[in-house]
Design an enzyme around this catalytic site. Sequence first.
Site, PDB file in Angstrom:
ATOM      1  N   GLU A   1      62.542 155.960  62.232  1.00 34.68           N
ATOM      2  CA  GLU A   1      61.798 154.718  62.063  1.00 34.68           C
ATOM      3  C   GLU A   1      61.877 154.112  60.666  1.00 34.68           C
ATOM      4  O   GLU A   1      60.873 154.051  59.938  1.00 34.68           O
ATOM      5  CB  GLU A   1      60.323 154.939  62.440  1.00 34.68           C
ATOM      6  CG  GLU A   1      60.144 155.459  63.849  1.00 34.68           C
ATOM      7  CD  GLU A   1      58.694 155.503  64.314  1.00 34.68           C
ATOM      8  OE1 GLU A   1      57.792 155.385  63.475  1.00 34.68           O
ATOM      9  OE2 GLU A   1      58.468 155.639  65.528  1.00 34.68           O
TER      10      GLU A   1
ATOM     11  N   GLU B   1      60.725 159.193  71.228  1.00 34.50           N
ATOM     12  CA  GLU B   1      59.260 159.327  71.196  1.00 34.50           C
ATOM     13  C   GLU B   1      58.645 158.375  72.209  1.00 34.50           C
ATOM     14  O   GLU B   1      59.082 157.222  72.322  1.00 34.50           O
ATOM     15  CB  GLU B   1      58.672 158.944  69.825  1.00 34.50           C
ATOM     16  CG  GLU B   1      58.838 159.969  68.757  1.00 34.50           C
ATOM     17  CD  GLU B   1      58.250 159.538  67.418  1.00 34.50           C
ATOM     18  OE1 GLU B   1      57.257 158.773  67.394  1.00 34.50           O
ATOM     19  OE2 GLU B   1      58.801 159.957  66.394  1.00 34.50           O
TER      20      GLU B   1
HETATM   21  C1  FCB Z   1      55.555 157.213  65.248  1.00 35.53           C
HETATM   22  C2  FCB Z   1      55.943 158.351  64.336  1.00 35.53           C
HETATM   23  C3  FCB Z   1      55.362 159.677  64.711  1.00 35.53           C
HETATM   24  C4  FCB Z   1      53.934 159.546  65.195  1.00 35.53           C
HETATM   25  C5  FCB Z   1      53.837 158.481  66.260  1.00 35.53           C
HETATM   26  C6  FCB Z   1      52.463 158.326  66.847  1.00 35.53           C
HETATM   27  O1  FCB Z   1      55.629 156.012  64.568  1.00 35.53           O
HETATM   28  O2  FCB Z   1      57.336 158.490  64.315  1.00 35.53           O
HETATM   29  O3  FCB Z   1      55.484 160.534  63.620  1.00 35.53           O
HETATM   30  O4  FCB Z   1      53.111 159.319  64.141  1.00 35.53           O
HETATM   31  O5  FCB Z   1      54.249 157.261  65.742  1.00 35.53           O
END
Ligand code: FCB
Length: 460
Positions: A172, A363
Amino acid sequence: MYKIKDMKKRDFNPRFKWGTATSSFQIEGNIDADGKLESIWDRFAKTPGKIKDTEHAEIACDHYNLWKEDFDLLEKLGVNSYRFSISWPRVVQSDLKQENPKGIEYYDRLVDDLLSRNIDPFVTLNHWDIPQEFQEKGGWVDRESIEYFLDYVDIITNNLGDRVKNWITHNEPWIIAYLGYNEGTHAPGHKSLEKTLAVNHHLLLSHGLSVPIIRENSKDSKVGIALNLNPAYPASSSEADIKAAQLFDEYFNAWYLEPLYGNQYPENIIKSWKNEGKLTQGLDFIKDDDFKVISEPTDFLGINYYSRAIIRCSKTEKHKNLPVEIVPGEKTKFDWEVFPQGLEELLVRINKDYSPKSIFITENGASYDSDIQETEDINDVKRIEYLESHIHACKKAVDQGVPLQGYFCWSLMDNFEWAEGLNHRFGLIHVDFDTQKRIPKRSYKWYQKFLKDEINIYQK
Ligand code: FCB
């Protein structure tokens, strides 16, 4: 709307990667153990007022000590993959050139143990946990500092590259750059758009420069980057809202996708920043051939998806910009709308516009308050619904030809949620941060059954 039948895991490709994700700083704790250097997040978390409720990550989930117990639960869950990150400050010495053998040994053990359980490691090299020394040498603002990152990449891939075959360079870059350098709500806590854009550029550049190093040290491995993408939907069909949504998309999504897939930075947002007087120094950090380096071909794109953005133009008076046609639906604790359709549409768009060789959802998950209370049966039904609907969206995208090869739920266990401290629980496993007791929630049991192919996911 497009509908598919009730779905089971077996409807996905048998080689599909099913996993969970974590990151070093959020779970390991033990911030001084075995010669670990100070991380920029150690420094930030100790600064008064930066973390909600002044919680810190000195212990977090104590995964540095409890990793075996956590991996027992991971194995029982039935995943075939696990995404975690390396703490750069753990594995190097203060010159940032020599390795710290104790730190390397820790990750050696993790990798060997995962492989002995038939769990494929996906390793993130930069999930924000970086040495304070690196920051003091200039950090991501400074082009010269990229060399230190490449040294670290070389050290880690040299040590683990024979066994780890999936690498993610950065997690990110938008968050690192904007929250760390524009909003100041993440480490290192600066507030400058010019710095932010330089940071973005150097992150992308260092990504491109890392790829050949990883390929050299880790034969036949797959390399990618993980972007947090946030598809923008105009609040109405007014021209003003459509334009605002396009600008949002350029600054949030296309700013990364365009250069990674062979183009330059998007133009409209640059014009808009210039018009607003925000870009006094221009983009003079861009040098010849940079875009060639950034677009070094990769094997996959990692997408972290949580929600969408509904964009309303703030420059037009509200009453002149009606009706608002889109209102957000149900939200998670972070105030993020639950919008699985956005994931499906995003995947289809990325495939159409950029044709990445393959895609992983690196994620996806949700935090809710329902699981704060500690009982032996934590009924986090909302999380189950969230995951179910998003896995469904993945399947719909696959059916439209998207080369999606894996899904990683964020997160294996409750952990330290950056500036929010311990206030947001994303885990399939509940963690009592006082006793370090782990309790699998109902969502864990649900994912376990899904992975055993015992349950259907219903179209809601
Ligand atoms: C993302 C991050 C991860 C976690 C989630 C909820 O932005 O990569 O580390 O904090 O959000």
